[in-house]
Design an enzyme around this catalytic site. Structure first.
Site, PDB file in Angstrom:
ATOM      1  N   ASP A   1       0.801  -1.229   0.000  1.00 32.84           N
ATOM      2  CA  ASP A   1       0.000   0.000   0.000  1.00 32.84           C
ATOM      3  C   ASP A   1       0.835   1.282   0.000  1.00 32.84           C
ATOM      4  OD1 ASP A   1      -2.470  -1.233  -0.209  1.00 32.84           O
ATOM      5  OD2 ASP A   1      -2.554  -1.620   1.940  1.00 32.84           O
TER       6      ASP A   1
ATOM      7  N   HIS B   1       0.062  -7.863  -1.413  1.00 33.43           N
ATOM      8  CA  HIS B   1      -1.257  -8.489  -1.343  1.00 33.43           C
ATOM      9  C   HIS B   1      -1.992  -8.332  -2.669  1.00 33.43           C
ATOM     10  CE1 HIS B   1      -1.846  -4.351   0.043  1.00 33.43           C
ATOM     11  NE2 HIS B   1      -3.088  -4.418  -0.416  1.00 33.43           N
TER      12      HIS B   1
ATOM     13  N   ARG C   1     -11.212  -0.373   5.608  1.00 36.63           N
ATOM     14  CA  ARG C   1      -9.745  -0.405   5.571  1.00 36.63           C
ATOM     15  C   ARG C   1      -9.144   0.820   6.249  1.00 36.63           C
ATOM     16  NH1 ARG C   1      -5.480  -0.205   0.526  1.00 36.63           N
ATOM     17  NH2 ARG C   1      -5.307   1.965   1.124  1.00 36.63           N
TER      18      ARG C   1
HETATM   19  C1  SIN Z   1      -6.481  -3.601  -0.714  1.00 34.01           C
HETATM   20  O1  SIN Z   1      -5.792  -3.828  -1.697  1.00 34.01           O
HETATM   21  O2  SIN Z   1      -6.144  -2.776   0.126  1.00 34.01           O
HETATM   22  C2  SIN Z   1      -7.778  -4.357  -0.517  1.00 34.01           C
HETATM   23  C3  SIN Z   1      -7.575  -5.817  -0.384  1.00 34.01           C
HETATM   24  C4  SIN Z   1      -8.869  -6.580  -0.454  1.00 34.01           C
HETATM   25  O3  SIN Z   1      -9.914  -5.983  -0.718  1.00 34.01           O
HETATM   26  O4  SIN Z   1      -8.847  -7.786  -0.243  1.00 34.01           O
END
Ligand code: SIN
Length: 274
Positions: free
Chosen positions: A102, A250, A265
């Site tokens: 991120d 991720h 989030r």
């Molecule tokens: C993200 O990339 O921050 C979201 C991840 C997700 O929605 O699983």
């Protein structure tokens, strides 16, 4: 309590662990510090069956550091630090739709991300994680020497496709490129991680053209995302994940067309990378 007293269930041989028997709304300092150690050890931790309000999620987030306020993503009205990630039934894309860490396109990328599941599809919508320590450790000595002092240039992609509800709430300014070491030393563990996102964000190596950089970045990205270095989490309503962006990628899997998924989030501000 030390980490050995928490009920820790590893997800795969590579990374990720579920922590059982903890109520995040009532977390004492010893349990928090044990969970912090598990996060440093496993890169991403998961808690199931949590029933917390946005205020409680925010209070929990603040224990991990300063909450980042996003300049132009839709947030909860009363909680500007909580981005509501919504994918509607007819959306064909998901938020963050490729391997990434991120805010890598900023000089101080996020340290941690907390993601709380509010609504999930009956099947699909998992999130994958990849272990960037393993990616670095498994390179040859020759490759480690070659990349040891290289820096990358990452740029935010304003044109990327987004789910309908995730359109920016304010005009986006032209992003400045952010430079980071390709091999990042983790500030808490001292371990080295191969630090990069997909080529749409990590565009080139400093001092090289995009064309020159692409073969090396593509090789390293494919290496970093090998299945052997990953884990996969299947969400249920009430699941909370916390990952360490300094050593994990991720990837939200886009395989649930026709269903709605809603996540809350919070990202925790990070430090300069060198
Ligand atoms: C993200 O990339 O921050 C979201 C991840 C997700 O929605 O699983």
């Amino acid at each position: 309590m030390d980490s050995h007293q928490l009920a820790v269930v590893p997800l795969t041989g590579a990374m990720g662990a579920e922590i059982h028997g903890v109520d995040l709304a009532r977390l004492d300092d010893k349990t928090f510090s044990a969970a912090h150690q598990v996060l440093l050890d496993y890169g991403v931790i998961f808690f199931r069956n949590q029933n917390i309000t946005p205020m409680q999620q925010m209070a929990f987030a603040k224990r991990w550091g300063n909450v980042h306020l996003h300049p132009h993503m839709p947030c909860l009205a009363d909680h500007p630090g909580i981005i509501e990630i919504i994918k509607k039934e007819d959306d064909t894309t998901v938020f963050g739709a490729n391997w990434h860490t991120d805010q890598m396109f900023t000089p101080t990328p996020a340290r941690y991300t907390l993601l709380y599941a509010k609504q999930v599809p009956p099947v699909g919508g998992d999130t994958l994680f990849a272990n960037l320590y393993m990616a670095y450790d498994t390179l040859s000595e020759g490759m480690k020497n070659l990349i040891a002092d290289l820096h990358t240039i990452s740029i935010y992609d304003k044109k990327k496709k987004r789910p309908a509800a995730m359109k920016p709430t304010a005009p986006e300014v032209d992003a400045q490129p952010a430079e980071h070491p390709l091999v990042r030393q983790h500030p808490e563990t001292g371990r080295k991680a191969l630090y990069l996102c997909h080529i749409g964000i990590t565009r080139q190596i400093a001092g090289m053209t995009e064309e020159e950089s692409k073969p090396l970045l593509t090789y390293l990205f494919n290496h970093a995302t090998k299945p052997e270095f990953t884990c996969r989490f299947r969400w249920a309503v009430g699941s909370m994940a916390i990952w360490d962006n300094r050593r994990a990628l991720h990837y939200p899997v886009n395989d649930y067309y026709g269903y709605r998924r809603v996540m809350h989030r919070i990202t925790i501000e990070g430090e300069r990378t060198f």
